[in-house]
Design a protein around this motif. Sequence first.
Motif, PDB file in Angstrom:
ATOM      1  N   MET A   1       0.830  -1.198   0.000  1.00 32.47           N
ATOM      2  CA  MET A   1       0.000   0.000   0.000  1.00 32.47           C
ATOM      3  C   MET A   1       0.871   1.256   0.000  1.00 32.47           C
ATOM      4  SD  MET A   1      -3.162   0.991   0.172  1.00 32.47           S
ATOM      5  CE  MET A   1      -4.118   2.339   0.678  1.00 32.47           C
ATOM      6  N   TYR A   2       1.926   1.248   0.804  1.00 34.15           N
ATOM      7  CA  TYR A   2       2.763   2.432   0.872  1.00 34.15           C
ATOM      8  C   TYR A   2       3.415   2.725  -0.479  1.00 34.15           C
ATOM      9  CZ  TYR A   2       6.442   5.645   2.110  1.00 34.15           C
ATOM     10  OH  TYR A   2       7.267   6.734   2.156  1.00 34.15           O
ATOM     11  N   GLY A   3       3.914   1.679  -1.135  1.00 36.03           N
ATOM     12  CA  GLY A   3       4.536   1.868  -2.438  1.00 36.03           C
ATOM     13  C   GLY A   3       3.575   2.449  -3.448  1.00 36.03           C
ATOM     14  N   ARG A   4       2.330   2.024  -3.383  1.00 33.85           N
ATOM     15  CA  ARG A   4       1.318   2.550  -4.304  1.00 33.85           C
ATOM     16  C   ARG A   4       1.059   4.036  -4.048  1.00 33.85           C
ATOM     17  NH1 ARG A   4      -4.750   0.217  -5.220  1.00 33.85           N
ATOM     18  NH2 ARG A   4      -5.203   1.534  -6.997  1.00 33.85           N
ATOM     19  N   ARG A   5       0.954   4.385  -2.785  1.00 31.52           N
ATOM     20  CA  ARG A   5       0.713   5.782  -2.438  1.00 31.52           C
ATOM     21  C   ARG A   5       1.865   6.647  -2.912  1.00 31.52           C
ATOM     22  NH1 ARG A   5       0.963   8.584   3.289  1.00 31.52           N
ATOM     23  NH2 ARG A   5       0.273  10.616   2.677  1.00 31.52           N
ATOM     24  N   GLN A   6       3.066   6.164  -2.705  1.00 35.53           N
ATOM     25  CA  GLN A   6       4.243   6.917  -3.113  1.00 35.53           C
ATOM     26  C   GLN A   6       4.249   7.120  -4.629  1.00 35.53           C
ATOM     27  OE1 GLN A   6       7.940   5.060  -2.098  1.00 35.53           O
ATOM     28  NE2 GLN A   6       8.999   7.015  -2.003  1.00 35.53           N
ATOM     29  N   SER A   7       3.890   6.094  -5.378  1.00 32.99           N
ATOM     30  CA  SER A   7       3.879   6.251  -6.832  1.00 32.99           C
ATOM     31  C   SER A   7       2.782   7.211  -7.268  1.00 32.99           C
ATOM     32  CB  SER A   7       3.710   4.889  -7.516  1.00 32.99           C
ATOM     33  OG  SER A   7       2.451   4.335  -7.222  1.00 32.99           O
ATOM     34  N   MET A   8       1.658   7.253  -6.532  1.00 34.58           N
ATOM     35  CA  MET A   8       0.592   8.198  -6.855  1.00 34.58           C
ATOM     36  C   MET A   8       1.079   9.632  -6.632  1.00 34.58           C
ATOM     37  SD  MET A   8      -2.729   6.195  -5.360  1.00 34.58           S
ATOM     38  CE  MET A   8      -3.730   7.659  -5.343  1.00 34.58           C
ATOM     39  N   GLU A   9       1.842   9.839  -5.544  1.00 36.03           N
ATOM     40  CA  GLU A   9       2.365  11.166  -5.275  1.00 36.03           C
ATOM     41  C   GLU A   9       3.342  11.587  -6.364  1.00 36.03           C
ATOM     42  OE1 GLU A   9       4.010  11.054  -1.358  1.00 36.03           O
ATOM     43  OE2 GLU A   9       2.046  10.893  -0.404  1.00 36.03           O
ATOM     44  N   LYS A  10       4.185  10.659  -6.815  1.00 32.66           N
ATOM     45  CA  LYS A  10       5.125  10.980  -7.884  1.00 32.66           C
ATOM     46  C   LYS A  10       4.386  11.341  -9.168  1.00 32.66           C
ATOM     47  CE  LYS A  10       9.040   8.266  -6.312  1.00 32.66           C
ATOM     48  NZ  LYS A  10       9.905   7.107  -6.621  1.00 32.66           N
ATOM     49  N   ALA A  11       3.303  10.613  -9.458  1.00 36.63           N
ATOM     50  CA  ALA A  11       2.521  10.915 -10.657  1.00 36.63           C
ATOM     51  C   ALA A  11       1.939  12.319 -10.569  1.00 36.63           C
ATOM     52  CB  ALA A  11       1.402   9.892 -10.836  1.00 36.63           C
ATOM     53  N   TYR A  12       1.493  12.706  -9.385  1.00 39.55           N
ATOM     54  CA  TYR A  12       0.944  14.048  -9.204  1.00 39.55           C
ATOM     55  C   TYR A  12       2.028  15.095  -9.442  1.00 39.55           C
ATOM     56  CZ  TYR A  12      -0.905  18.187  -6.990  1.00 39.55           C
ATOM     57  OH  TYR A  12      -1.315  19.468  -6.754  1.00 39.55           O
ATOM     58  N   VAL A  13       3.207  14.864  -8.915  1.00 40.93           N
ATOM     59  CA  VAL A  13       4.290  15.830  -9.061  1.00 40.93           C
ATOM     60  C   VAL A  13       4.649  15.988 -10.534  1.00 40.93           C
ATOM     61  CG1 VAL A  13       6.718  16.267  -8.548  1.00 40.93           C
ATOM     62  CG2 VAL A  13       5.199  15.477  -6.749  1.00 40.93           C
ATOM     63  N   ARG A  14       4.660  14.915 -11.286  1.00 46.06           N
ATOM     64  CA  ARG A  14       5.016  14.975 -12.691  1.00 46.06           C
ATOM     65  C   ARG A  14       3.998  15.770 -13.513  1.00 46.06           C
ATOM     66  NH1 ARG A  14       5.130   9.357 -13.610  1.00 46.06           N
ATOM     67  NH2 ARG A  14       6.033   8.750 -11.663  1.00 46.06           N
ATOM     68  N   THR A  15       2.750  15.795 -13.075  1.00 47.25           N
ATOM     69  CA  THR A  15       1.727  16.493 -13.839  1.00 47.25           C
ATOM     70  C   THR A  15       1.502  17.920 -13.347  1.00 47.25           C
ATOM     71  OG1 THR A  15      -0.034  15.621 -12.428  1.00 47.25           O
ATOM     72  CG2 THR A  15       0.507  14.373 -14.417  1.00 47.25           C
ATOM     73  N   GLU A  16       2.291  18.350 -12.393  1.00 48.29           N
ATOM     74  CA  GLU A  16       2.141  19.704 -11.870  1.00 48.29           C
ATOM     75  C   GLU A  16       2.421  20.723 -12.973  1.00 48.29           C
ATOM     76  OE1 GLU A  16       4.789  22.232  -8.883  1.00 48.29           O
ATOM     77  OE2 GLU A  16       3.833  20.515  -7.931  1.00 48.29           O
ATOM     78  N   ILE A  17       1.602  21.725 -13.048  1.00 50.00           N
ATOM     79  CA  ILE A  17       1.739  22.759 -14.080  1.00 50.00           C
ATOM     80  C   ILE A  17       2.831  23.739 -13.665  1.00 50.00           C
ATOM     81  CG2 ILE A  17       0.584  24.674 -15.231  1.00 50.00           C
ATOM     82  CD1 ILE A  17      -2.040  23.130 -14.824  1.00 50.00           C
ATOM     83  N   GLN A  18       3.727  24.013 -14.564  1.00 48.66           N
ATOM     84  CA  GLN A  18       4.780  24.991 -14.312  1.00 48.66           C
ATOM     85  C   GLN A  18       4.361  26.317 -14.935  1.00 48.66           C
ATOM     86  OE1 GLN A  18       7.619  24.585 -12.517  1.00 48.66           O
ATOM     87  NE2 GLN A  18       6.798  22.590 -11.958  1.00 48.66           N
ATOM     88  N   MET A  19       4.347  27.362 -14.127  1.00 49.13           N
ATOM     89  CA  MET A  19       3.986  28.686 -14.630  1.00 49.13           C
ATOM     90  C   MET A  19       5.234  29.534 -14.776  1.00 49.13           C
ATOM     91  SD  MET A  19       0.524  29.947 -12.765  1.00 49.13           S
ATOM     92  CE  MET A  19       0.470  29.215 -11.148  1.00 49.13           C
ATOM     93  N   THR A  20       5.180  30.445 -15.715  1.00 44.81           N
ATOM     94  CA  THR A  20       6.255  31.423 -15.822  1.00 44.81           C
ATOM     95  C   THR A  20       6.159  32.332 -14.590  1.00 44.81           C
ATOM     96  OG1 THR A  20       4.903  33.042 -16.997  1.00 44.81           O
ATOM     97  CG2 THR A  20       6.103  31.403 -18.348  1.00 44.81           C
ATOM     98  N   PRO A  21       7.247  32.993 -14.232  1.00 43.93           N
ATOM     99  CA  PRO A  21       7.180  33.913 -13.089  1.00 43.93           C
ATOM    100  C   PRO A  21       6.076  34.965 -13.250  1.00 43.93           C
ATOM    101  CG  PRO A  21       9.454  33.533 -13.689  1.00 43.93           C
ATOM    102  CD  PRO A  21       8.608  32.867 -14.746  1.00 43.93           C
ATOM    103  N   GLN A  22       5.927  35.479 -14.464  1.00 46.22           N
ATOM    104  CA  GLN A  22       4.899  36.493 -14.722  1.00 46.22           C
ATOM    105  C   GLN A  22       3.502  35.906 -14.522  1.00 46.22           C
ATOM    106  OE1 GLN A  22       5.541  39.770 -15.581  1.00 46.22           O
ATOM    107  NE2 GLN A  22       3.384  40.165 -15.351  1.00 46.22           N
ATOM    108  N   ALA A  23       3.276  34.692 -15.031  1.00 49.51           N
ATOM    109  CA  ALA A  23       1.968  34.050 -14.888  1.00 49.51           C
ATOM    110  C   ALA A  23       1.668  33.756 -13.420  1.00 49.51           C
ATOM    111  CB  ALA A  23       1.914  32.762 -15.711  1.00 49.51           C
ATOM    112  N   GLU A  24       2.684  33.334 -12.679  1.00 50.09           N
ATOM    113  CA  GLU A  24       2.503  33.071 -11.249  1.00 50.09           C
ATOM    114  C   GLU A  24       2.122  34.351 -10.514  1.00 50.09           C
ATOM    115  OE1 GLU A  24       5.050  31.417  -7.405  1.00 50.09           O
ATOM    116  OE2 GLU A  24       5.988  31.429  -9.367  1.00 50.09           O
ATOM    117  N   ALA A  25       2.808  35.439 -10.831  1.00 51.10           N
ATOM    118  CA  ALA A  25       2.510  36.726 -10.196  1.00 51.10           C
ATOM    119  C   ALA A  25       1.101  37.189 -10.555  1.00 51.10           C
ATOM    120  CB  ALA A  25       3.543  37.771 -10.604  1.00 51.10           C
ATOM    121  N   ASP A  26       0.745  37.074 -11.829  1.00 52.49           N
ATOM    122  CA  ASP A  26      -0.601  37.469 -12.258  1.00 52.49           C
ATOM    123  C   ASP A  26      -1.671  36.640 -11.560  1.00 52.49           C
ATOM    124  OD1 ASP A  26       0.487  39.392 -13.918  1.00 52.49           O
ATOM    125  OD2 ASP A  26       0.334  38.160 -15.733  1.00 52.49           O
ATOM    126  N   PHE A  27      -1.411  35.349 -11.419  1.00 55.86           N
ATOM    127  CA  PHE A  27      -2.344  34.458 -10.717  1.00 55.86           C
ATOM    128  C   PHE A  27      -2.519  34.905  -9.266  1.00 55.86           C
ATOM    129  CE2 PHE A  27      -2.857  30.737  -7.937  1.00 55.86           C
ATOM    130  CZ  PHE A  27      -4.088  30.267  -8.370  1.00 55.86           C
TER     131      PHE A  27
END
Length: 147
Positions: A1-27
């Motif tokens: 179970m722990y290994g599965r949870r860890q892989s789910m967290e890694k999948a989430y991190v990989r799909t995280e949206i990267q914003m430009t500094p300007q877009a982050e500030a505007d947000f």
Amino acid sequence: MYGRRQSMEKAYVRTEIQMTPQAEADFLIQEIRDTRSAYDNATVDKWRAQHLGMIGLRMSALVRAARKVLAAAHPTTQSDTDADQCTMLEARTSTYLNSASRLAATMEHEWPRDIQQEIDAQADDLIRDADAISAELAAIVARYPAP
């Protein structure tokens, strides 16, 4: 179970949206405006107190985002004045956060009318400070459009 949870967290991190500094500030600028609007519409002091703190946290993040915008700017367009202003605004934001947390603790209780009026006046002062800090940060960010 722990290994599965860890892989789910890694999948989430990989799909995280990267914003430009300007877009982050505007947000963050929009998030501050939305939270400010929620503060204005709040009918319970406890909710207003929470919004005061959230505005402060978002302004703190906006200071960091503004610094990223400055760092990403072409060296010939960077301004030492803007960097110094970010440092000053960071200090003001820290003061705002301290004041907001003290006031928020006070706002969560019922008080006699005269004390409540003083609390409301302090909250109004804090909101004016937040508006001024946010406007100055937004002006800094606006001077450095995304490449």
